[in-house]
Design an enzyme around this catalytic site. Structure first.
Site, PDB file in Angstrom:
ATOM      1  N   GLN A 100      29.326  -4.101  31.402  1.00 56.82           N
ATOM      2  CA  GLN A 100      29.127  -4.480  32.816  1.00 56.82           C
ATOM      3  C   GLN A 100      30.289  -5.353  33.271  1.00 56.82           C
ATOM      4  O   GLN A 100      30.578  -6.380  32.654  1.00 56.82           O
ATOM      5  CB  GLN A 100      27.800  -5.224  33.003  1.00 56.82           C
ATOM      6  N   TYR A 172      26.312 -11.788  43.320  1.00 54.25           N
ATOM      7  CA  TYR A 172      27.683 -12.070  42.876  1.00 54.25           C
ATOM      8  C   TYR A 172      28.713 -11.442  43.837  1.00 54.25           C
ATOM      9  O   TYR A 172      28.357 -10.917  44.885  1.00 54.25           O
ATOM     10  CB  TYR A 172      27.853 -11.633  41.420  1.00 54.25           C
ATOM     11  N   ARG A 316      13.554  -7.877  29.410  1.00 49.43           N
ATOM     12  CA  ARG A 316      12.742  -8.799  28.624  1.00 49.43           C
ATOM     13  C   ARG A 316      11.926  -8.104  27.534  1.00 49.43           C
ATOM     14  O   ARG A 316      11.769  -8.642  26.438  1.00 49.43           O
ATOM     15  CB  ARG A 316      11.855  -9.609  29.561  1.00 49.43           C
TER      16      ARG A 316
END
Ligand code: FMN
Length: 369
Positions: A100, A172, A316
């Site tokens: 990424q 971002y 998760r």
């Protein structure tokens, strides 16, 4: 509807063996200067081999794009040896490795940047406590940034990754260019929605061109986005539907949404008839594979998402149980570890940074006290 164990071949020819992807999750385990650590490789290795692909945590493409301590970096050739070890530790048993690529923009601070002021589309601070006012990027710097994403992609190719994911989500830098909150520019990079899309458009064009000119075959390029912002002005679902409508016609290999709950309903009143993921899938309309995400825990969750997506990403659930995929595919859901206690952290290689992150975003039910 696709089955979880069905393979998928992307436009650029890369095949992944099943529909389960490890969502990008920063490990905060890199060295201070962004070099991959041995522990980090072991952490990814533990979660690889069963899933179709692992997307790494965000790696910064410029030194001033670092978002947090312990972050992976890809802004210089000196990171290639470590990144090669990382790609190799992911690529076992046919799991694909995707890096990424990222720039924090205004979502960092001068402490993390060792005295340097953060940069963004405009000099507008984020709406969060202690946010610093960033410096507006010049046109020349924007051109340099696009060059940095191209170089990061070349490094990912050299390091042996199977693809890159352009991080356009989670507030971002790329999202800051598209957002009317953070982009107040009056030049060609800002203004109308179309003009706020220009940076993303040019960047996607540049990265995909680098890939198509390289000798590496089958290397893929994905794009991750967040559907909405809460600030006013801010990105709303119709803006995102415009964004993905544009992106779905680009030479990308997939689109990937980012949110914490696949059942999430829009904040826009006109779009509350069904979960956001439905609107996204319908807009993409099969032009590109679409990755759904957000609190997928059970086989049923994954199958529900596959009704409105082509692939599922799990974060998760794979932190808590690295063998979620094998257990689910073997119909042994009864064996899946659903809760985490701090005594299991060492076995699962969950360092302090990720633990703190989890405590912040994990519902009570998932951490055993
Ligand atoms: C510890 C942690 C680190 C994360 N780091 C990233 C990241 O580097 N890049 C990114 O796009 N998303 C990141 N995310 C968001 C996840 O990719 C994912 O969208 C989110 O956790 C929801 O999926 P889940 O419910 O399966 O965990 C992170 C999430 C967690 C829990």
């Amino acid at each position: 509807m696709a089955q979880l164990n069905e393979s998928l071949t992307f436009k650029r020819g890369l095949t992944i063996k099943n529909r389960v992807i490890m969502a990008p999750m920063t490990t905060m385990m890199s060295f201070q200067d962004g070099v991959v650590t041995r522990d980090e490789c072991a952490y990814y290795g533990l979660r690889s081999g069963e899933v179709g692909a692992v997307i790494t945590g965000a790696a910064n493409v410029q030194e001033n794009g670092k978002g947090w301590e312990g972050q992976l970096a890809v802004y210089h050739d000196r990171f290639i040896p470590g990144l090669s070890r990382l790609a190799a530790s992911i690529k076992k048993n046919d799991t694909r490795a995707i890096l990424q690529i990222f720039h924090a923009g205004r979502m960092t601070n001068s402490k993390i940047l060792r005295g340097v002021q953060p940069v963004s589309a405009s000099a507008v601070p984020a709406e969060r406590p202690d946010a610093e006012t960033p410096r507006e990027l010049s046109s020349e710097e924007i051109t340099d940034l696009i060059e940095s994403y191209k170089q990061a992609t070349e490094r990912a190719i050299k390091a042996g990754f199977d693809g890159v994911e352009i991080h356009g989500a989670n507030t971002y830098l790329l999202q800051q260019f598209f957002s009317p909150h953070s982009n107040r520019r009056k030049d060609e990079w800002g203004g109308s929605r179309e003009k706020r899309f220009k940076f993303i458009n040019d960047l996607v064009g540049a990265v995909t061109e680098v890939v198509d000119r390289s000798e590496r075959k089958n290397f893929i390029v994905g794009y991750r986005f967040s559907p909405e912002e809460f600030e006013t002005p801010g990105i709303r679902l119709p803006d995102t539907l415009y964004l993905i409508d544009q992106l779905a016609d680009k030479p990308l290999d997939y689109l990937h949404v980012s949110f914490n709950d696949y059942k999430r309903i829009s904040i826009s009143e006109a779009y509350q008839d069904k979960p956001i993921i439905h609107y996204l899938y319908e807009k993409i309309n099969g032009r590109l594979p679409f990755i759904g995400v957000g609190d997928i825990r059970t086989k049923k969750d994954a199958e529900d998402v596959l009704e409105k997506a082509d692939l599922v990403a799990l974060g998760r659930a794979l932190l808590i149980d690295p063998h979620w995929t094998a257990k689910i595919l073997a119909d042994r859901e009864d064996l899946v570890r659903k809760e985490l206690s701090e005594y299991e952290r060492e076995e699962l290689m969950i360092e302090n940074g990720v633990w703190a992150f989890l405590e912040g975003m994990m519902p009570e039910r998932l951490i055993k006290k």
